[in-house]
Design an enzyme around this catalytic site. Structure first.
Site, PDB file in Angstrom:
ATOM      1  N   ASP A 187      12.984  -5.229   8.786  1.00 20.91           N
ATOM      2  CA  ASP A 187      11.723  -5.565   8.139  1.00 20.91           C
ATOM      3  C   ASP A 187      11.681  -7.044   7.754  1.00 20.91           C
ATOM      4  OD1 ASP A 187       9.191  -5.069   7.115  1.00 20.91           O
ATOM      5  OD2 ASP A 187       9.932  -4.477   5.148  1.00 20.91           O
ATOM      6  N   CYS A 215      -3.954  10.614   0.857  1.00 20.85           N
ATOM      7  CA  CYS A 215      -4.032   9.170   0.604  1.00 20.85           C
ATOM      8  C   CYS A 215      -5.098   8.865  -0.444  1.00 20.85           C
ATOM      9  CB  CYS A 215      -4.343   8.417   1.894  1.00 20.85           C
ATOM     10  SG  CYS A 215      -4.420   6.622   1.655  1.00 20.85           S
TER      11      CYS A 215
END
Length: 369
Positions: A145, A209
């Protein structure tokens, strides 16, 4: 290269070394990611990357490993489980319940311990060194990342899992609570088999979500994602998004917590991922009271440190405003103390000339039940 080198046998040996280094799984991908380029371009063209301008600057380099690191012909992929060793049974339900406690501060599970960049990078480098020792001179570069790398694409192609509808990687034996890392090498290795999709008709992540950031299966608008808003986004959080953050102050795990596959999420054997004091089950008021010096000291070696004290306070101010407007249970004495802390923070923000923080504190003070 040392004599008697057998590429398939080496991959098996790398997988053994990986397990010894606490990686959950090791795979190998080739470097032809051209089929992923149209999707990446469409995502960027839609503006779903928000203020992460580096995504646009890097462009298609993410899908071209040999362009990022010339000479790369294979990518060794790795995943590492990160649920803390002390994680109790029923942990997902407990995490969801914390979202209903307005005065409690919720930090994403991955960010409660040591910075994963440090943990993975060191172990990936050790793995790369072991490969070099086995084969001779080796061009290798490790990532986690930390560069324009299509991590999930490489991981799925190499069999570490499949892309879930929330766009995170899912694994049948490990759910999604794991980190990904890569080693780009100038050594031709046989690719491991990709994993098939096992999401079926499930829509749990889309439904859960809180901001509707998963705009369609396998399609995420980062501009609406709480992880983006609380971590990557440096400026003012859009007004319409603030109430939706609830008491989440760094990241969001909702789409993972409701995923059926996370009943298989495995606990790490590394103490690095155990929660630090103050980053699990703390009150918003307590964390808002940290001075900049205390923030830096208590987040040393933590991924949270990268957002800085002002953004940390920005996120906490939003959560405190939501707590003050919430119908959830919170003692009046705590609510009163929150208002006083916010009022005192106004002058401090003014003195620093921090207009963004001042705006969020003022917004929080305007929230009432």
């Amino acid at each position: 290269m040392k004599a008697g080198f057998d590429a398939a046998q080496l991959v098996s040996q790398i997988q053994v070394w990986g397990r010894q280094l606490s990686f959950s799984q090791i795979g190998v991908a080739d470097v032809d990611l051209s089929s992923a380029e149209p999707g990446l371009q469409a995502w960027l063209s839609a503006g779903f990357h928000g203020s992460m301008t580096y995504m646009e600057r890097h462009g298609m380099k993410r899908a071209r490993p040999a362009e990022l690191v010339p000479g790369t012909v294979s990518v060794i992929t790795a995943r590492m489980d990160y649920l803390p060793p002390s994680t109790p049974d029923g942990w997902a339900g407990q995490e969801l319940a914390r979202l209903e406690q307005p005065g409690e501060a919720v930090v994403s599970v991955y960010a409660r311990g040591r910075d994963y960049h440090k943990v993975l990078r060191q172990r990936l480098q050790k793995l790369a060194d072991q490969v070099a020792e086995a084969v001779g001179p080796l061009g290798a570069r490790v990532f986690t990342d930390s560069a324009p790398v299509l991590e999930a694409e490489l991981a799925s192609r190499s069999g570490l899992g499949w892309r879930g509808k929330h766009t995170l990687l899912l694994n049948r034996e490990g759910g999604s609570f794991f980190f990904l890392g890569e080693i780009y090498v100038d050594l031709a290795l046989p690719a491991t088999s990709p994993a098939s999709d096992h999401c079926g008709q499930c829509q749990a992540c889309l439904t859960a979500c809180p901001t509707g950031a998963i705009v369609a299966p396998y399609r995420l608008d980062a501009r609406r994602c709480i992880s983006y808003l609380t971590i990557e986004h440096e400026g003012s959080i859009p007004l319409e998004m603030r109430p939706l953050l609830g008491n989440r102050i760094y990241g969001c795990d909702d789409c993972q917590l409701v995923c059926p596959w996370n009943k298989f999420a495995a606990r790490s054997d590394l103490p690095d991922f155990e929660p630090r004091e103050g980053l699990a089950a703390s009150r918003l008021l307590q964390l808002f009271g940290w001075t900049e010096a205390q923030f830096l000291q208590r987040t040393e070696g933590s991924p949270i440190r990268r957002i800085g004290h002002a953004r940390w306070q920005r996120n906490l101010a939003v959560a405190m405003g939501n707590a003050l407007a919430s119908s959830g249970e919170m003692q009046e004495s705590e609510a009163t103390a929150m208002r006083l802390a916010l009022e005192e923070a106004v002058s401090a923000a003014q003195a620093r000339g921090d207009e963004t923080l001042l705006e969020h504190i003022t917004w929080a003070l305007g929230r009432t039940k």
